[in-house]
Design an enzyme around this catalytic site. Structure first.
Site, mmCIF file in Angstrom:
data_model
loop_
_atom_site.group_PDB
_atom_site.id
_atom_site.type_symbol
_atom_site.label_atom_id
_atom_site.label_comp_id
_atom_site.label_asym_id
_atom_site.label_seq_id
_atom_site.Cartn_x
_atom_site.Cartn_y
_atom_site.Cartn_z
ATOM 1 N N HIS A 135 80.497 22.939 112.930
ATOM 2 C CA HIS A 135 81.399 23.099 111.807
ATOM 3 C C HIS A 135 80.946 22.068 110.814
ATOM 4 O O HIS A 135 80.708 21.203 110.838
ATOM 5 C CB HIS A 135 82.618 22.620 112.598
ATOM 6 C CG HIS A 135 82.802 21.423 113.211
ATOM 7 N ND1 HIS A 135 83.281 20.223 112.440
ATOM 8 C CD2 HIS A 135 82.283 20.982 114.419
ATOM 9 C CE1 HIS A 135 83.124 19.202 113.382
ATOM 10 N NE2 HIS A 135 82.653 19.512 114.587
ATOM 11 N N ASP A 136 81.534 22.502 109.480
ATOM 12 C CA ASP A 136 81.605 21.661 108.419
ATOM 13 C C ASP A 136 80.293 21.082 107.990
ATOM 14 O O ASP A 136 80.249 20.112 107.271
ATOM 15 C CB ASP A 136 82.443 20.348 108.594
ATOM 16 C CG ASP A 136 83.783 20.791 109.052
ATOM 17 O OD1 ASP A 136 84.380 21.891 108.253
ATOM 18 O OD2 ASP A 136 84.523 20.560 110.038
#
Ligand SMILES: CC(C)(COP(=O)(O)OP(=O)(O)OC[C@H]1O[C@@H](n2cnc3c(N)ncnc32)[C@H](O)[C@@H]1OP(=O)(O)O)[C@@H](O)C(=O)NCCC(=O)NCCS
Length: 242
Positions: free
Chosen positions: A145-146
């Site tokens: 994620h991210d």
């Protein structure tokens, strides 16, 4: 008028280029309508013709053909600087990069892939990830994620990028390397195979080991798989920018 099938060429007929053909063929098996008509490889002469012939794929000619063919393109060159050069040439000639996700890769929500990015078989990208232009996430690698992955980055087979990591443009993450959460890897840095990155890596730094530390890397020879097939002869031996 339907957007597919599109004609497609791969620049570079070395190992990486032929692996990209696997992705093209896999993508074509999914849709009921053929997505790409593969015309062949463009290569300026360094590629071994035998494995190319065994793929049943023609070697069409050099990079200069890209400007004249009405075809989208993928860049089958491992080296980031080589990919940048081909991308610039293609952009000047108005060619459109293909962006491909292997049907056996996993993509989560809000993943935005830059033009020319290829996600290979068994790779996994979870959520809220951005990639730049012509990024390769190779077989079995994962990006959590991210993450922010810059232009021309290669993530080699089985590498693991944890959440919130920023990878700078033209960085190269070796096979089975691990980068722990929220670290940054500078532009043009190289992370050796199997390394565990626990600190931020400066631009152009070469690190290896567990935990990863700068190594005394050879300054005058390409330290990445020297797969520059597709580039004109004068550019094949140019050192990778550091
Ligand atoms: C890190 C790397 C880029 C260094 O390449 P290089 O500049 O040619 O470095 P050298 O082979 O000269 O090695 C320099 C030193 O680092 C060590 N070293 C090299 N790679 C290492 C690695 N991955 N892990 C631990 N040590 C490593 C060498 O043993 C050598 O140590 P020494 O000085 O004590 O003898 C390269 O070894 C590497 O790991 N490349 C990634 C390959 C990969 O993932 N390929 C995937 C293909 S799809």
């Amino acid at each position: 008028m339907p957007d597919h099938p599109r004609s497609l060429v791969i620049v570079g007929a070395g190992g990486h280029g032929r692996e990209l053909l696997d992705v093209v063929e896999a993508v074509n098996t999914v849709d009921s309508q053929l997505r790409y008509v593969f015309l062949g490889f463009l290569d300026d002469g360094s590629a071994d013709p035998d494995p190319v012939a065994r793929r049943g794929a023609p070697l069409l000619g050099g990079l200069d053909l890209l400007g004249r063919l009405d075809a989208d393109y993928l860049i089958g060159i491992s080296d980031a600087a080589g990919r940048l050069r081909v991308d610039r040439y293609a952009s000047v000639h108005g060619r459109r990069p293909a962006t491909l996700v292997h049907p056996r890769a996993n993509l989560g929500g809000d993943v935005r892939l830059g033009p020319g990015t290829v996600i290979c078989a068994l790779a996994s990208i979870t959520t809220n990830v951005r990639t730049g232009r012509h990024v390769v996430v190779n077989v079995g690698a994962s990006v959590a994620h991210d993450c922010r992955i810059g232009d021309y980055v290669t993530i080699a087979p089985g590498a693991r990028i944890s959440g919130g990591v920023a990878v700078g443009a033209q960085a190269w993450i070796g096979a089975q390397a691990n980068i722990v959460a929220r670290r940054s890897v500078g532009d043009g840095a190289v992370v050796g195979a199997g390394a565990v990155v626990t600190d931020d890596i400066r631009a152009a730094q070469v690190v290896a080991g567990v935990p990863a530390r700068p190594i005394d890397a050879a300054p005058d020879r390409p330290r990445l798989p020297g797969d520059r097939a597709g580039l004109p002869p004068g550019q094949r031996d140019a050192p990778t920018p550091r």
